[in-house]
Design a protein around this motif. Structure first.
Motif, PDB file in Angstrom:
ATOM      1  N   UNK A  21      79.558  50.950 -11.612  1.00  0.00           N
ATOM      2  CA  UNK A  21      79.102  52.254 -12.083  1.00  0.00           C
ATOM      3  C   UNK A  21      79.203  52.341 -13.600  1.00  0.00           C
ATOM      4  N   UNK A  22      78.138  52.844 -14.213  1.00  0.00           N
ATOM      5  CA  UNK A  22      78.161  53.200 -15.628  1.00  0.00           C
ATOM      6  C   UNK A  22      77.661  54.625 -15.799  1.00  0.00           C
ATOM      7  N   UNK A  23      78.414  55.383 -16.542  1.00  0.00           N
ATOM      8  CA  UNK A  23      78.042  56.723 -17.004  1.00  0.00           C
ATOM      9  C   UNK A  23      77.215  56.498 -18.262  1.00  0.00           C
ATOM     10  N   UNK A  24      75.884  56.658 -18.174  1.00  0.00           N
ATOM     11  CA  UNK A  24      75.012  56.213 -19.268  1.00  0.00           C
ATOM     12  C   UNK A  24      73.863  57.175 -19.555  1.00  0.00           C
ATOM     13  N   UNK A  25      74.169  58.425 -19.930  1.00  0.00           N
ATOM     14  CA  UNK A  25      73.088  59.325 -20.345  1.00  0.00           C
ATOM     15  C   UNK A  25      72.474  58.859 -21.662  1.00  0.00           C
ATOM     16  N   UNK A  26      71.370  59.448 -22.031  1.00  0.00           N
ATOM     17  CA  UNK A  26      70.620  58.974 -23.197  1.00  0.00           C
ATOM     18  C   UNK A  26      70.324  60.128 -24.146  1.00  0.00           C
ATOM     19  N   UNK A  27      69.994  59.765 -25.362  1.00  0.00           N
ATOM     20  CA  UNK A  27      69.361  60.703 -26.270  1.00  0.00           C
ATOM     21  C   UNK A  27      67.985  60.155 -26.632  1.00  0.00           C
ATOM     22  N   UNK A  28      67.038  61.051 -26.798  1.00  0.00           N
ATOM     23  CA  UNK A  28      65.649  60.647 -27.018  1.00  0.00           C
ATOM     24  C   UNK A  28      64.764  61.334 -26.005  1.00  0.00           C
ATOM     25  N   UNK A  29      63.562  61.688 -26.411  1.00  0.00           N
ATOM     26  CA  UNK A  29      62.667  62.422 -25.521  1.00  0.00           C
ATOM     27  C   UNK A  29      61.463  61.563 -25.154  1.00  0.00           C
ATOM     28  N   UNK A  30      60.335  62.209 -24.876  1.00  0.00           N
ATOM     29  CA  UNK A  30      59.187  61.526 -24.275  1.00  0.00           C
ATOM     30  C   UNK A  30      58.729  60.301 -25.054  1.00  0.00           C
ATOM     31  N   UNK A  31      58.458  60.463 -26.333  1.00  0.00           N
ATOM     32  CA  UNK A  31      57.911  59.356 -27.113  1.00  0.00           C
ATOM     33  C   UNK A  31      58.935  58.243 -27.297  1.00  0.00           C
ATOM     34  N   UNK A  32      60.195  58.624 -27.448  1.00  0.00           N
ATOM     35  CA  UNK A  32      61.246  57.605 -27.565  1.00  0.00           C
ATOM     36  C   UNK A  32      61.326  56.767 -26.300  1.00  0.00           C
ATOM     37  N   UNK A  33      61.211  57.416 -25.151  1.00  0.00           N
ATOM     38  CA  UNK A  33      61.251  56.686 -23.887  1.00  0.00           C
ATOM     39  C   UNK A  33      60.077  55.715 -23.776  1.00  0.00           C
ATOM     40  N   UNK A  34      58.902  56.154 -24.194  1.00  0.00           N
ATOM     41  CA  UNK A  34      57.716  55.305 -24.112  1.00  0.00           C
ATOM     42  C   UNK A  34      57.830  54.080 -25.011  1.00  0.00           C
ATOM     43  N   UNK A  35      58.501  54.239 -26.148  1.00  0.00           N
ATOM     44  CA  UNK A  35      58.553  53.184 -27.161  1.00  0.00           C
ATOM     45  C   UNK A  35      59.876  52.425 -27.201  1.00  0.00           C
ATOM     46  N   UNK A  36      60.668  52.537 -26.131  1.00  0.00           N
ATOM     47  CA  UNK A  36      61.961  51.847 -26.044  1.00  0.00           C
ATOM     48  C   UNK A  36      62.884  52.249 -27.194  1.00  0.00           C
TER      49      UNK A  36
END
Length: 276
Positions: free
Chosen positions: A106-121
């Motif tokens: 198990x890893x607790x791994x939330x992210x920061x970044x929205x739509x465009x960040x997700x698309x562009x890694x």
């Protein structure tokens, strides 16, 4: 890597597409409401069968708990569960404990970044849990992100994610009020935006949000209802502390969600000022 991505919203669908670009990955997708994406499997249990990694990009704590319980009830393997969903601290600790009982990673791994960040890694993961597991999975996490920040034991990444969202929500409310006040006195939005960019209060967030706030373009990159949900989780974390800013902004977001803006970007905090 045999991967199951559960939750195909704005972020999950784009993260899944990036994972599918690696020919060494075998990626199965699942969403409560089918999206018709390549690799999508309607049945949750079939989608996660024999997965090495199950990555959750779900809406909230209740959704994560429901799906986790369904997985544990049917699984015979011991995959790694990556929770990228933004949830309350209690749910994260529950996930960590239940995974440990079942010998799941198990890893607790939330992210920061929205739509465009997700698309562009360009996501950034806050990651907490077993350091050896995190080291092993870092190359995998970098297939959907630009950085992985180690945060310590499970739960700490959730806290960091929630408190940084507190800052973002309060910042956008402050930008909305500043833009409205400047416009009320005849100052053009472009002038205000330029002034903010050269001021100590300038930030990538301000540069991203101010132009769309001025134009009333609230296409969702990160929805108002999701930021409201996160603000309520922050208020739970902050019990016993005096946190008037996030309380006021949370109340404001609740009002605007009720007015019909729930699925709009959270920059719609500026919406009430557009006609003033």
């Amino acid at each position: 890597m045999r991967v199951a991505v559960l939750g195909l919203g704005i972020i999950g669908s784009r993260a899944a597409a990036n994972l599918q670009r690696n020919p060494k990955n075998r990626v199965s997708l699942w969403n409560r409401t089918p999206k018709g994406l390549e690799g999508e499997i309607p049945d949750l249990i079939e989608a996660t069968a024999d997965a090495d990694v199950i990555a959750l990009y779900l809406k909230d704590g209740p959704a994560v708990r429901e799906i986790a319980e369904r997985l544990w009830a049917s699984s015979s393997g011991t995959p790694v569960l990556l929770n990228h969903s933004t949830v309350d601290l209690e749910t994260t600790r529950w996930l960590a404990g239940e995974c440990a009982k079942r010998q799941w990673g198990f890893l607790d791994a939330p992210f920061t970044g929205s739509r465009d960040a997700a698309a562009n890694r360009q996501l950034v993961y806050y990651a907490a849990g077993d350091p050896l597991l995190l080291e092993k999975l870092q190359p995998f996490l970098l297939e959907t992100s630009k950085e992985v920040i180690a945060c310590g034991e499970a739960g700490r990444a959730t806290i960091i994610k929630l408190v940084t969202n507190l800052v973002s929500a309060c910042t956008v409310q402050a930008l909305a009020e500043g833009l409205a006040t400047a416009s009320h006195h005849g100052i053009e939005p472009e002038t205000f935006t330029s002034a903010v960019a050269s001021n100590a209060c300038g930030s990538p967030l301000a540069a991203l949000k101010l132009p769309t706030m001025a134009s009333g373009d609230f296409e969702p990159h990160f929805s108002l209802q999701n930021m409201l949900k996160d603000s309520r989780y922050v208020l739970e974390l902050a019990k016993g502390l005096d946190t008037p800013a996030i309380k006021a902004v949370s109340d404001r977001m609740s009002e605007l969600c009720d007015s019909g803006l729930a699925t709009k970007d959270y920059s719609s905090l500026s919406s009430p000022y557009l006609d003033s």
